[in-house]
Motif scaffolding. Structure first.
Motif, short mmCIF file in Angstrom:
data_model
loop_
_atom_site.label_atom_id
_atom_site.label_comp_id
_atom_site.label_asym_id
_atom_site.label_seq_id
_atom_site.Cartn_x
_atom_site.Cartn_y
_atom_site.Cartn_z
N PHE A 6 -44.01 24.94 15.35
CA PHE A 6 -43.37 24.08 15.07
C PHE A 6 -41.98 24.05 14.30
O PHE A 6 -43.39 23.07 13.48
N VAL A 7 -41.80 23.44 13.30
CA VAL A 7 -41.27 22.86 11.89
C VAL A 7 -41.03 20.58 12.35
O VAL A 7 -41.34 20.58 14.07
N PRO A 8 -41.06 19.90 11.73
CA PRO A 8 -41.15 18.86 11.57
C PRO A 8 -40.26 18.16 13.00
O PRO A 8 -38.74 18.76 13.05
N THR A 9 -40.84 17.06 13.64
CA THR A 9 -39.96 16.52 14.22
C THR A 9 -40.01 15.08 14.37
O THR A 9 -41.05 14.94 14.32
N THR A 10 -38.89 14.80 15.22
CA THR A 10 -39.12 12.87 15.04
C THR A 10 -38.35 12.92 16.82
O THR A 10 -37.96 13.68 17.46
N TRP A 11 -39.67 11.86 17.01
CA TRP A 11 -39.04 11.30 18.69
C TRP A 11 -39.33 9.75 18.71
O TRP A 11 -40.32 9.65 18.01
N TRP A 46 -33.40 17.97 24.71
CA TRP A 46 -34.67 18.75 25.90
C TRP A 46 -35.47 18.75 24.62
O TRP A 46 -34.93 18.91 23.23
N PRO A 47 -36.35 18.94 24.31
CA PRO A 47 -37.20 19.02 25.58
C PRO A 47 -37.69 17.21 25.75
O PRO A 47 -37.69 16.53 24.74
N TRP A 62 -38.97 10.87 24.11
CA TRP A 62 -37.49 11.96 24.05
C TRP A 62 -37.26 12.04 22.04
O TRP A 62 -37.70 11.61 21.53
N PHE A 63 -36.80 13.68 23.01
CA PHE A 63 -35.95 14.28 21.14
C PHE A 63 -35.60 13.66 20.62
O PHE A 63 -34.36 13.44 20.81
N VAL A 64 -35.06 13.34 18.89
CA VAL A 64 -34.23 12.94 17.87
C VAL A 64 -34.08 13.89 17.36
O VAL A 64 -34.89 14.82 16.36
N HIS A 81 -43.71 10.52 13.93
CA HIS A 81 -42.90 12.58 13.46
C HIS A 81 -44.17 13.29 14.12
O HIS A 81 -45.05 13.18 13.59
N LEU A 82 -43.70 14.52 14.18
CA LEU A 82 -44.22 15.25 14.30
C LEU A 82 -44.66 16.51 13.25
O LEU A 82 -43.62 17.27 12.57
#
Length: 151
Positions: A6-11, A46-47, A62-64, A81-82
């Motif tokens: 997974f690329v970096p994501t914000t939640w 999602w997800p 929740w995904f941002v 931040h993941l």
């Protein structure tokens, strides 16, 4: 079982008080209030994750989407931040629940040839890709490849 990078994501996330439907409805309401106050719409991203932490806490996440402007976190909703991560993933169907996530996390650990006598001390996430009310569900359980449990 597979692994996914997974690329970096914000939640955004909020702690879930327990495992009852009303606990999840309360948590969902806090996330909805947070995004409504910030005038953004995240209801259809999602997800949706339920993260089970090593200290046996549950978080509804929740995904941002990228480039979404968020207001500052509140007392009950956090922004996190993941980083880029690799997760072992197991797919499963059926209506998502805490119990199905826990059961599939145990199966994933078994697939990885890991013995775990206390699943409450394992960090994993249950990912749901469909509305709770959908007739068919695509769900996943994720365990980070870097988890100390997997050493």
């Amino acid at each position: 079982m597979k692994y996914t990078e997974f690329v970096p994501t914000t939640w955004i996330r909020t702690k879930v008080a327990g495992t009852s439907d009303s606990d999840f409805l309360d948590a969902n309401g806090r996330l909805k209030s947070f995004v409504k106050n910030g005038e953004i719409s995240l209801d259809n991203t999602w997800p949706v994750l339920i993260n089970h932490t090593k200290d046996n806490h549950l978080w509804l996440c929740w995904f941002v989407p990228p480039n979404t402007q968020l207001s500052a976190a509140s007392s009950s909703v956090e922004i996190f931040h993941l980083p880029s991560s690799t997760f072992y993933v197991r797919n499963f169907g059926g209506t998502p629940s805490v119990q199905s996530g826990k059961s599939n996390a145990a199966k994933l650990l078994s697939d990885l040839k890991r013995i775990c006598s206390n699943l409450d001390s394992v960090e994993y996430s249950g990912a749901g890709y469909d509305s709770f009310w959908a007739l068919k569900h695509h769900n996943e359980v994720w365990i980070n490849q870097d988890s100390k449990l997997l050493d």
